[in-house]
Design a protein around this motif. Structure first.
Motif, PDB file in Angstrom:
ATOM      1  N   TRP A 181       0.812  -1.220   0.000  1.00  0.00           N
ATOM      2  CA  TRP A 181       0.000   0.000   0.000  1.00  0.00           C
ATOM      3  C   TRP A 181       0.838   1.260   0.000  1.00  0.00           C
ATOM      4  N   PHE A 182       2.021   1.229   0.590  1.00  0.00           N
ATOM      5  CA  PHE A 182       2.878   2.416   0.557  1.00  0.00           C
ATOM      6  C   PHE A 182       3.361   2.683  -0.867  1.00  0.00           C
ATOM      7  N   GLN A 183       3.647   1.623  -1.625  1.00  0.00           N
ATOM      8  CA  GLN A 183       4.060   1.790  -3.026  1.00  0.00           C
ATOM      9  C   GLN A 183       2.908   2.311  -3.872  1.00  0.00           C
ATOM     10  N   VAL A 184       1.710   1.809  -3.623  1.00  0.00           N
ATOM     11  CA  VAL A 184       0.539   2.266  -4.374  1.00  0.00           C
ATOM     12  C   VAL A 184       0.300   3.750  -4.087  1.00  0.00           C
ATOM     13  N   ALA A 185       0.337   4.139  -2.822  1.00  0.00           N
ATOM     14  CA  ALA A 185       0.129   5.545  -2.463  1.00  0.00           C
ATOM     15  C   ALA A 185       1.165   6.432  -3.151  1.00  0.00           C
ATOM     16  N   GLU A 186       2.401   5.992  -3.146  1.00  0.00           N
ATOM     17  CA  GLU A 186       3.467   6.767  -3.786  1.00  0.00           C
ATOM     18  C   GLU A 186       3.194   6.928  -5.281  1.00  0.00           C
TER      19      GLU A 186
END
Length: 91
Positions: free
Chosen positions: A61-66
């Motif tokens: 999810w951190f990669q998606v948000a980025e």
């Protein structure tokens, strides 16, 4: 997830984040974990992308948000606003 439970989550997330309840129900009935569904709904709201597009991006999810240009601060702010609203209703 049971149909009634999936329907309840679908209604809640639809009202709270503007995602289509049918998409939420379909994801839950397909075995997507509720936490992943909630993350996708939050990021879809904050990024302006569709729920299904965001859910399909999920690796971390951190990669998606980025990738969506959504900062941790934006997510934290949204969650803080939700907590304030929740407790204000209880007062």
């Amino acid at each position: 997830m049971g149909t009634q439970l999936a329907g309840g989550w679908a209604k809640y997330l639809s009202e709270k984040y503007g995602v289509e309840s049918a998409q939420v129900e379909a994801a839950l009935n397909d075995g997507v974990h509720i936490e992943d569904v909630k993350h996708a709904a939050v990021l879809a709201k904050l990024s302006g992308k569709s729920f299904s597009d965001v859910l399909a991006m999920k690796v971390d999810w951190f990669q998606v948000a980025e990738k969506l240009g959504v900062t941790r601060e934006q997510v934290d702010k949204l969650h803080e606003q939700e907590r304030i609203e929740f407790f204000a209703k209880m007062a």
